[in-house]
Design a protein around this motif. Structure first.
Motif, PDB file in Angstrom:
ATOM      1  N   GLY A  76     -15.748   6.033  -5.542  1.00  0.00           N
ATOM      2  CA  GLY A  76     -15.079   5.387  -6.675  1.00  0.00           C
ATOM      3  C   GLY A  76     -15.413   3.900  -6.698  1.00  0.00           C
ATOM      4  N   ARG A 129      -2.270  -7.607  -5.572  1.00  0.00           N
ATOM      5  CA  ARG A 129      -3.564  -7.386  -4.890  1.00  0.00           C
ATOM      6  C   ARG A 129      -4.661  -7.991  -5.773  1.00  0.00           C
ATOM      7  N   ALA A 180      -7.482   1.922  -7.227  1.00  0.00           N
ATOM      8  CA  ALA A 180      -7.503   1.019  -8.386  1.00  0.00           C
ATOM      9  C   ALA A 180      -6.733   1.551  -9.608  1.00  0.00           C
ATOM     10  N   THR A 206     -10.114   8.755  -3.478  1.00  0.00           N
ATOM     11  CA  THR A 206     -10.282   8.538  -4.916  1.00  0.00           C
ATOM     12  C   THR A 206      -9.670   9.693  -5.695  1.00  0.00           C
ATOM     13  N   ILE A 262      -2.952   1.688  -9.029  1.00  0.00           N
ATOM     14  CA  ILE A 262      -2.367   0.335  -8.979  1.00  0.00           C
ATOM     15  C   ILE A 262      -2.111  -0.156 -10.413  1.00  0.00           C
ATOM     16  N   MET A 268       0.792  -1.228   0.000  1.00  0.00           N
ATOM     17  CA  MET A 268       0.000   0.000   0.000  1.00  0.00           C
ATOM     18  C   MET A 268       0.831   1.289   0.000  1.00  0.00           C
TER      19      MET A 268
HETATM   20  O1  MRU Z   1      -7.389  -0.332  -0.502  1.00  0.00           O
HETATM   21  P1  MRU Z   1      -7.320   0.859  -1.417  1.00  0.00           P
HETATM   22  O2  MRU Z   1      -6.902   2.123  -0.735  1.00  0.00           O
HETATM   23  O3  MRU Z   1      -6.520   0.551  -2.660  1.00  0.00           O
HETATM   24  O4  MRU Z   1      -8.826   1.061  -1.881  1.00  0.00           O
HETATM   25  C1  MRU Z   1      -9.137   2.126  -2.723  1.00  0.00           C
HETATM   26  C2  MRU Z   1     -10.590   2.239  -2.997  1.00  0.00           C
HETATM   27  O5  MRU Z   1     -11.388   1.444  -2.570  1.00  0.00           O
HETATM   28  C3  MRU Z   1     -11.004   3.351  -3.910  1.00  0.00           C
HETATM   29  O6  MRU Z   1     -12.293   3.807  -3.582  1.00  0.00           O
HETATM   30  C4  MRU Z   1     -11.031   2.825  -5.351  1.00  0.00           C
HETATM   31  O7  MRU Z   1      -9.838   2.180  -5.667  1.00  0.00           O
HETATM   32  C5  MRU Z   1     -11.266   3.919  -6.322  1.00  0.00           C
HETATM   33  S1  MRU Z   1      -9.832   4.956  -6.429  1.00  0.00           S
HETATM   34  C6  MRU Z   1     -10.000   6.046  -7.670  1.00  0.00           C
END
Ligand code: MRU
Length: 364
Positions: free
Chosen positions: A249, A103, A65, A173, A68, A60
């Motif tokens: 998001g 992930r 999303a 987001t 990543i 992290m």
């Molecule tokens: O665990 P995370 O911080 O990766 O989770 C992120 C989310 O759940 C966001 O709402 C999602 O990825 C949308 S980000 C534009």
């Protein structure tokens, strides 16, 4: 410590701030703003190989999303640089495998790796792979920013309030979670730019605190009025009546319009429906997974119980207590008023509406 700059982009109408971006590509290395340390510290990590990028996703350093997916694409580009000349293709394929294990839930990761695999299939030498995979990753990054700017415009049309209103959001987001500008936070940015936003309520987002550590930080830095709340306060906030939209998001949107997003999103959707507050999901088409029929089929990541038992090494629960820590949940399409993507919007999503916009093929 070097401060992370707010980037700007010139669109046809004006110069827009993309917010604080968390990814920098330098051709031979990827720099990531370490999101585990925010808001206390702004530390950039330098990654020169795919294994380091995979670890950064798993741990992290980078999350959200779209971010990543973009990072994984740069990871593949780095794998081409570090590959052995005699077995460069196998080395890059192994790296793609390692990245895909980082992930499980955000489909953007697998979407980006599929695009990079397709590019790899066109390469006949390592030199070609170094060049084409880097170009592919930059394209994925740039397309994400373009998608965020378009989604914000589409959302403005879907929100028909005539006077400024408050919104409530969950998780992070923003620019930190994307290539820049943000998905749900991009819509919020756009509301603010158009003087349509009264304020943002930011759910703290237990247990990783994306809302308090990242969203409140991003918004405050960009001068967007934000009020932080424990997510248990969301019901009483929606009861007040100033919030007209909950805007979130997604990590994956399935063919029937179900939305997989940060744990607690489902609770919010139930609350929103009870209070007649509208519920908007904002995500690029790289988050749409038309190969998966419904949210029930998605693998939901469960993380270490330590995330709930401790805060920064300090015990906040009895040692060894059993913990259930799913980090995403599924919001059924029936609780969602509108899904906004760069391709357009789906009102009252269901399988028909999703197919109209995304066809029988997987988006991409
Ligand atoms: O665990 P995370 O911080 O990766 O989770 C992120 C989310 O759940 C966001 O709402 C999602 O990825 C949308 S980000 C534009």
């Amino acid at each position: 410590m070097p401060k992370s700059p707010a980037k700007t982009v010139t669109s046809s109408s004006s110069e827009r701030s993309l917010g604080t971006v968390a990814l920098r590509w330098h051709g031979d290395r990827l720099e990531l703003l370490d999101q585990r340390l925010l808001p206390a510290e702004e530390t950039w990590l330098t990654l020169k190989d795919a294994e380091g990028v995979a670890r950064s996703i798993r741990d992290m350093v980078v999350r959200g999303a779209p971010a990543i997916g973009i990072s994984a694409a740069y990871g593949v580009a780095l794998a081409a640089r570090t590959a052995d000349d005699s077995r460069w293709k196998e080395d890059i394929e192994t790296a793609i495998g390692t990245l895909s294990d980082s992930r499980p839930t955000a489909v953007n990761l697998f979407w980006a790796l599929k695009l990079m695999t397709d590019i790899l299939a066109t390469c006949e030498s390592r030199e070609q792979a170094v060049q084409r995979l880097a170009e592919g990753a930059v394209q994925i990054h740039e397309d994400d920013i373009t998608a965020n700017l378009s989604m914000a415009e589409h959302a403005m049309e879907a929100m028909n309030e005539t006077s400024p209103f408050a919104v409530l959001t969950h998780c992070n987001t923003g620019a930190l979670a994307t290539g820049g500008y943000g998905t749900a936070l991009g819509v919020i940015r756009r509301l603010h730019e158009g003087s349509r936003l009264q304020k943002v309520y930011a759910d703290e987002t237990r247990p990783w605190l994306q809302g308090s550590r990242l969203t409140a930080w991003e918004l405050q830095r960009d001068g967007i009025p934000v009020t932080l709340n424990a997510e248990g306060a969301a019901g009483c906030i929606l009861h007040q009546g100033d919030v007209k939209w909950v805007v979130v998001g997604a990590d994956r949107i399935t063919a029937n319009g179900d939305v997989v997003n940060k744990i607690g999103t489902y609770n919010l959707a139930v609350l929103a429906r009870h209070h007649k507050v509208r519920f908007m999901v904002v995500a690029p088409s790289s988050t749409v997974d038309m190969d998966t029929a419904s949210g029930n089929e998605v693998k939901i990541e469960e993380r270490d119980g330590l995330e709930l038992r401790e805060i920064r090494g300090q015990a906040i629960a009895p040692e060894g207590v059993d913990v259930f820590n799913p980090v995403f949940d599924v919001t059924p399409a029936s609780l969602i008023d509108v899904i906004v993507t760069e391709r357009g919007v789906v009102h009252a999503p269901n399988i028909t509406g999703m197919y109209q916009l995304f066809g029988p093929e997987r988006a991409g």
